[in-house]
Design a protein around this motif. Structure first.
Motif, PDB file in Angstrom:
ATOM      1  N   LYS A 138       0.833  -1.206   0.000  1.00 48.28           N
ATOM      2  CA  LYS A 138       0.000   0.000   0.000  1.00 48.28           C
ATOM      3  C   LYS A 138       0.870   1.259   0.000  1.00 48.28           C
ATOM      4  N   ALA A 139       1.901   1.301   0.824  1.00 52.68           N
ATOM      5  CA  ALA A 139       2.782   2.467   0.892  1.00 52.68           C
ATOM      6  C   ALA A 139       3.557   2.641  -0.412  1.00 52.68           C
ATOM      7  N   VAL A 140       4.051   1.540  -0.972  1.00 53.35           N
ATOM      8  CA  VAL A 140       4.795   1.616  -2.235  1.00 53.35           C
ATOM      9  C   VAL A 140       3.874   2.086  -3.352  1.00 53.35           C
ATOM     10  N   ARG A 141       2.662   1.544  -3.401  1.00 57.62           N
ATOM     11  CA  ARG A 141       1.701   1.972  -4.433  1.00 57.62           C
ATOM     12  C   ARG A 141       1.422   3.466  -4.324  1.00 57.62           C
ATOM     13  N   SER A 142       1.283   3.966  -3.110  1.00 53.41           N
ATOM     14  CA  SER A 142       1.031   5.389  -2.902  1.00 53.41           C
ATOM     15  C   SER A 142       2.211   6.235  -3.380  1.00 53.41           C
ATOM     16  N   LEU A 143       3.422   5.808  -3.074  1.00 56.05           N
ATOM     17  CA  LEU A 143       4.615   6.533  -3.532  1.00 56.05           C
ATOM     18  C   LEU A 143       4.710   6.538  -5.058  1.00 56.05           C
TER      19      LEU A 143
ATOM     20  N   SER B 152      -3.289   7.942 -11.644  1.00 55.98           N
ATOM     21  CA  SER B 152      -4.540   7.585 -10.979  1.00 55.98           C
ATOM     22  C   SER B 152      -4.621   6.064 -10.901  1.00 55.98           C
ATOM     23  N   VAL B 153      -5.239   5.577  -9.838  1.00 55.17           N
ATOM     24  CA  VAL B 153      -5.377   4.138  -9.641  1.00 55.17           C
ATOM     25  C   VAL B 153      -6.631   3.658 -10.358  1.00 55.17           C
ATOM     26  N   VAL B 154      -6.459   2.663 -11.209  1.00 52.36           N
ATOM     27  CA  VAL B 154      -7.562   2.039 -11.936  1.00 52.36           C
ATOM     28  C   VAL B 154      -7.421   0.538 -11.725  1.00 52.36           C
ATOM     29  N   ASP B 155      -8.368  -0.036 -10.991  1.00 53.77           N
ATOM     30  CA  ASP B 155      -8.288  -1.456 -10.620  1.00 53.77           C
ATOM     31  C   ASP B 155      -6.974  -1.706  -9.890  1.00 53.77           C
ATOM     32  N   ASP B 156      -6.102  -2.548 -10.460  1.00 57.03           N
ATOM     33  CA  ASP B 156      -4.837  -2.863  -9.789  1.00 57.03           C
ATOM     34  C   ASP B 156      -3.629  -2.189 -10.438  1.00 57.03           C
ATOM     35  N   ARG B 157      -3.875  -1.193 -11.269  1.00 58.73           N
ATOM     36  CA  ARG B 157      -2.758  -0.513 -11.933  1.00 58.73           C
ATOM     37  C   ARG B 157      -2.816   0.986 -11.663  1.00 58.73           C
TER      38      ARG B 157
ATOM     39  N   VAL C 267       2.138  -2.650  -8.965  1.00 59.99           N
ATOM     40  CA  VAL C 267       2.924  -2.981  -7.782  1.00 59.99           C
ATOM     41  C   VAL C 267       2.460  -4.351  -7.307  1.00 59.99           C
ATOM     42  N   GLY C 268       3.394  -5.290  -7.230  1.00 57.36           N
ATOM     43  CA  GLY C 268       3.018  -6.631  -6.816  1.00 57.36           C
ATOM     44  C   GLY C 268       4.173  -7.392  -6.203  1.00 57.36           C
ATOM     45  N   ASP C 269       3.894  -8.626  -5.856  1.00 58.06           N
ATOM     46  CA  ASP C 269       4.918  -9.489  -5.281  1.00 58.06           C
ATOM     47  C   ASP C 269       6.005  -9.770  -6.309  1.00 58.06           C
ATOM     48  N   ASN C 270       7.213  -9.921  -5.836  1.00 57.42           N
ATOM     49  CA  ASN C 270       8.345 -10.243  -6.687  1.00 57.42           C
ATOM     50  C   ASN C 270       8.336 -11.736  -6.982  1.00 57.42           C
TER      51      ASN C 270
ATOM     52  N   TRP D 285      14.179  -9.081  -3.091  1.00 52.27           N
ATOM     53  CA  TRP D 285      13.355  -8.129  -2.349  1.00 52.27           C
ATOM     54  C   TRP D 285      11.879  -8.444  -2.571  1.00 52.27           C
ATOM     55  N   PRO D 286      11.015  -8.123  -1.606  1.00 49.29           N
ATOM     56  CA  PRO D 286       9.624  -8.589  -1.618  1.00 49.29           C
ATOM     57  C   PRO D 286       8.738  -8.094  -2.766  1.00 49.29           C
ATOM     58  N   LEU D 287       8.874  -6.841  -3.172  1.00 51.26           N
ATOM     59  CA  LEU D 287       7.950  -6.266  -4.155  1.00 51.26           C
ATOM     60  C   LEU D 287       8.656  -5.866  -5.446  1.00 51.26           C
TER      61      LEU D 287
END
Length: 115
Positions: free
Chosen positions: A15-20, A28-33, A43-46, A60-62
């Motif tokens: 959530k924090a990474v997506r916001s940054l 702008s956020v549309v669905d998952d992009r 932004v997703g899992d690595n 690294w995780p993301l």
């Protein structure tokens, strides 16, 4: 040159990474992009991460996947990627970019800082 970049992020806080990323791209956020002018980010899992863990940036995780539209100039994608990297770094989040154009990014996409 491919209009794609993968940014490995040493954070598990999606959530924090997506916001940054959204803020850095003025998107702008549309669905998952995240939609930005000329590009989309996810932004997703690595998926390349070793389940045993590791300190290398590949573990690294993301990941942030940045896809440029077909008509976007590579210079625009370089700017967008730079903006995402510097926003993450300014927030204290280590990140390394892997792209055909990484040599055009600050610190070679972060490898000079975290590689």
């Amino acid at each position: 040159m491919e209009r794609y970049c993968r940014i490995f992020v040493r954070s598990a806080d999606r959530k924090a990474v997506r916001s940054l990323v959204r803020t850095a791209l003025h998107g702008s956020v549309v669905d998952d992009r995240i939609d930005a002018e000329g590009a989309q980010a996810y932004v997703g899992d690595n998926g390349y991460r070793d389940p045993q863990g590791g300190e290398d940036f590949l573990d690294w995780p993301l990941c942030v996947e940045l896809h440029g539209d077909e008509q976007v100039e590579v210079s625009r994608l370089v700017t967008l990627t730079r903006d995402v990297l510097t926003a993450l770094w300014a927030a204290g989040v280590p990140a390394v970019a892997a792209a055909d154009y990484e040599a055009q990014l600050p610190d070679n996409g972060g490898i000079g800082l975290y590689g």
